[in-house]
Design a protein around this motif. Structure first.
Motif, PDB file in Angstrom:
ATOM      1  N   VAL A   1     -10.676   3.950  -6.608  1.00  0.00           N
ATOM      2  CA  VAL A   1      -9.113   4.102  -7.105  1.00  0.00           C
ATOM      3  C   VAL A   1      -8.301   3.191  -5.810  1.00  0.00           C
ATOM      4  N   SER A   2      -6.963   2.862  -5.973  1.00  0.00           N
ATOM      5  CA  SER A   2      -5.925   1.905  -5.239  1.00  0.00           C
ATOM      6  C   SER A   2      -4.872   2.423  -4.999  1.00  0.00           C
ATOM      7  N   ARG A   3      -4.442   2.379  -3.530  1.00  0.00           N
ATOM      8  CA  ARG A   3      -3.402   2.653  -2.903  1.00  0.00           C
ATOM      9  C   ARG A   3      -2.018   2.808  -4.193  1.00  0.00           C
ATOM     10  N   ASP A   4      -1.000   2.906  -3.938  1.00  0.00           N
ATOM     11  CA  ASP A   4      -0.081   3.018  -4.640  1.00  0.00           C
ATOM     12  C   ASP A   4       0.958   1.828  -4.015  1.00  0.00           C
ATOM     13  N   GLY A   5       1.180   1.016  -4.865  1.00  0.00           N
ATOM     14  CA  GLY A   5       2.201  -0.015  -3.942  1.00  0.00           C
ATOM     15  C   GLY A   5       1.333  -1.321  -2.833  1.00  0.00           C
ATOM     16  N   SER A   6       0.126  -0.713  -4.007  1.00  0.00           N
ATOM     17  CA  SER A   6      -1.075  -2.590  -3.438  1.00  0.00           C
ATOM     18  C   SER A   6      -1.133  -3.351  -4.399  1.00  0.00           C
ATOM     19  N   ASP A   7      -0.304  -3.196  -5.442  1.00  0.00           N
ATOM     20  CA  ASP A   7      -0.551  -4.087  -6.843  1.00  0.00           C
ATOM     21  C   ASP A   7      -1.968  -4.366  -7.245  1.00  0.00           C
ATOM     22  N   ILE A   8      -2.454  -3.231  -7.353  1.00  0.00           N
ATOM     23  CA  ILE A   8      -4.130  -3.217  -7.896  1.00  0.00           C
ATOM     24  C   ILE A   8      -4.483  -2.624  -8.872  1.00  0.00           C
TER      25      ILE A   8
ATOM     26  N   PHE B   1      -4.887   5.738   2.944  1.00  0.00           N
ATOM     27  CA  PHE B   1      -3.923   5.321   2.457  1.00  0.00           C
ATOM     28  C   PHE B   1      -2.207   5.200   2.401  1.00  0.00           C
ATOM     29  N   GLU B   2      -2.022   6.554   3.027  1.00  0.00           N
ATOM     30  CA  GLU B   2      -0.717   6.002   3.382  1.00  0.00           C
ATOM     31  C   GLU B   2      -0.319   5.884   4.496  1.00  0.00           C
ATOM     32  N   ASN B   3      -0.957   5.576   4.948  1.00  0.00           N
ATOM     33  CA  ASN B   3      -0.310   4.745   6.235  1.00  0.00           C
ATOM     34  C   ASN B   3      -0.659   2.908   6.355  1.00  0.00           C
TER      35      ASN B   3
ATOM     36  N   ALA C   1      -2.447   7.942  -6.206  1.00  0.00           N
ATOM     37  CA  ALA C   1      -3.430   6.565  -6.522  1.00  0.00           C
ATOM     38  C   ALA C   1      -3.927   6.250  -7.810  1.00  0.00           C
ATOM     39  N   ASN C   2      -4.000   5.034  -8.241  1.00  0.00           N
ATOM     40  CA  ASN C   2      -4.545   4.642  -9.378  1.00  0.00           C
ATOM     41  C   ASN C   2      -5.999   4.737 -10.003  1.00  0.00           C
ATOM     42  N   VAL C   3      -6.841   4.961 -10.615  1.00  0.00           N
ATOM     43  CA  VAL C   3      -8.218   4.643 -10.631  1.00  0.00           C
ATOM     44  C   VAL C   3      -8.069   3.449 -11.307  1.00  0.00           C
ATOM     45  N   VAL C   4      -8.912   2.435 -10.455  1.00  0.00           N
ATOM     46  CA  VAL C   4      -9.294   1.010 -10.931  1.00  0.00           C
ATOM     47  C   VAL C   4     -10.455   1.067 -11.657  1.00  0.00           C
TER      48      VAL C   4
END
Length: 331
Positions: free
Chosen positions: A121-128, A184-186, A208-211
């Protein structure tokens, strides 16, 4: 072969940490004995929590055996406890079990617990949003070279992306899965190799996004997410008790598959008792769908996973796992 490898691979003992030697339970003794079962507060270890709550080990071992339980933060610590005789068996990730075997520790896999349950998973706002966006990012796994780390890096290497450890661009850090959400929040990390239920927790709590889903990540649906291990000493000198432990474990797996709703409640309670984190049932239900509970184990998949660990330079020599998987007790 196993002892020879241990002479020059012993330094890798901590490398494949997760994502007993002596035996105090002598067969035939009329005195009260103690058998200690080890496990982690993870979804993949639900059979241990169900067996504990339902007193399945106690029922199978009999009234002259006192059953105790010990939880661990990672696989390396679990395997050290097994080697020291502090526990008699239990559930651990396949990575640390493999590492201990090739380092000369007398341990055998005698069954599985589950497959699946690893989600990237990727962090929201990471653009991943897909694996193509991961290059140059910071990812986290429970330990260097743990099961989830190897699954993720194998998948990425097959697509030409590697970590800084092997000359690539991905930055690798480690931490306990229960801490992933705060990291992730930090904004401390961009990507997490998350064992369930922590992937579903982060989907629900921090968007979180499932990558890479469980079905796609390397070894995602074939590799045991957790295995039942015990020592050579137990197998050689107390095989009847080993069979009893596996019989209780098989009963727990069957109970989970027959009673998923109750098993989810037991697992939520079991995780909360250890981590003080109360998971929502809807989150656990999502995680449950990504997990297959089974005691069957495929020795070929274990070898393939070990080969991949070597290819990723977590091991100095290509491992030979002949004799490592013992299916006698689950047949």
């Amino acid at each position: 072969m196993k002892k020879f490898l241990g002479l020059f691979i012993i330094s890798t003992f901590l490398i494949l940490g997760a994502c007993g030697g002596g035996n105090s339970a002598a067969s035939g003794s009329s005195e009260s004995e103690t058998v200690t079962i080890g496990y982690f507060p993870n979804l993949n270890h639900a059979p241990a929590m169900v067996a504990k709550q339902k007193a399945m080990y106690e029922d199978h071992l009999g009234e002259n055996v006192n059953v105790e339980y010990q939880t661990f933060p990672d696989g390396a610590t679990f395997m050290k406890a097994l080697a020291a005789g502090e526990i008699h068996g239990g559930l651990v990730g396949p990575g640390p079990a493999m590492n201990s075997f090739i380092s000369g520790v007398d341990a055998q896999i005698i069954g599985a617990s589950s497959t699946g349950g690893t989600v990237i998973v990727s962090r929201d706002g990471s653009d991943i949003e897909s694996w193509e966006d991961v290059e140059g990012s910071t990812f986290i796994s429970p330990r260097v070279g743990c099961t989830h780390n190897v699954q993720f890096e194998t998948y990425m290497k097959e697509r030409g992306v590697t970590s800084e450890r092997t000359g690539g661009s991905m930055v690798h850090v480690t931490g306990e899965p229960a801490r992933y959400q705060s990291m992730f929040e930090n904004g401390d990390v961009d990507v997490a190799t998350a064992p369930e239920p922590w992937a579903s927790v982060m989907e629900a709590e921090v968007d979180a996004n499932v990558v890479i889903p469980t079905s796609d990540v390397s070894f995602g649906e074939t590799l045991p997410a957790a295995v039942f291990v015990t020592s050579d000493d137990m197998i050689e000198n107390n095989s009847e008790q080993v069979q009893t432990l596996i019989d209780a474990h098989k009963e727990a797996v069957a109970y989970i598959n027959d009673n998923p709703d109750e098993a989810i409640d037991i697992t939520i309670e079991g995780i909360a008792d250890i981590t003080d984190q109360q998971l929502e049932k809807s989150v656990m239900e999502s995680a449950w769908e990504r997990t297959n509970f089974t005691y069957e184990v495929d020795a070929d998949v274990i070898q393939e996973f070990g080969n991949s660990s070597y290819d990723l330079q977590f091991l100095k020599e290509k491992p030979d796992f002949e004799g490592f998987v013992n299916k006698t007790f689950i047949q």
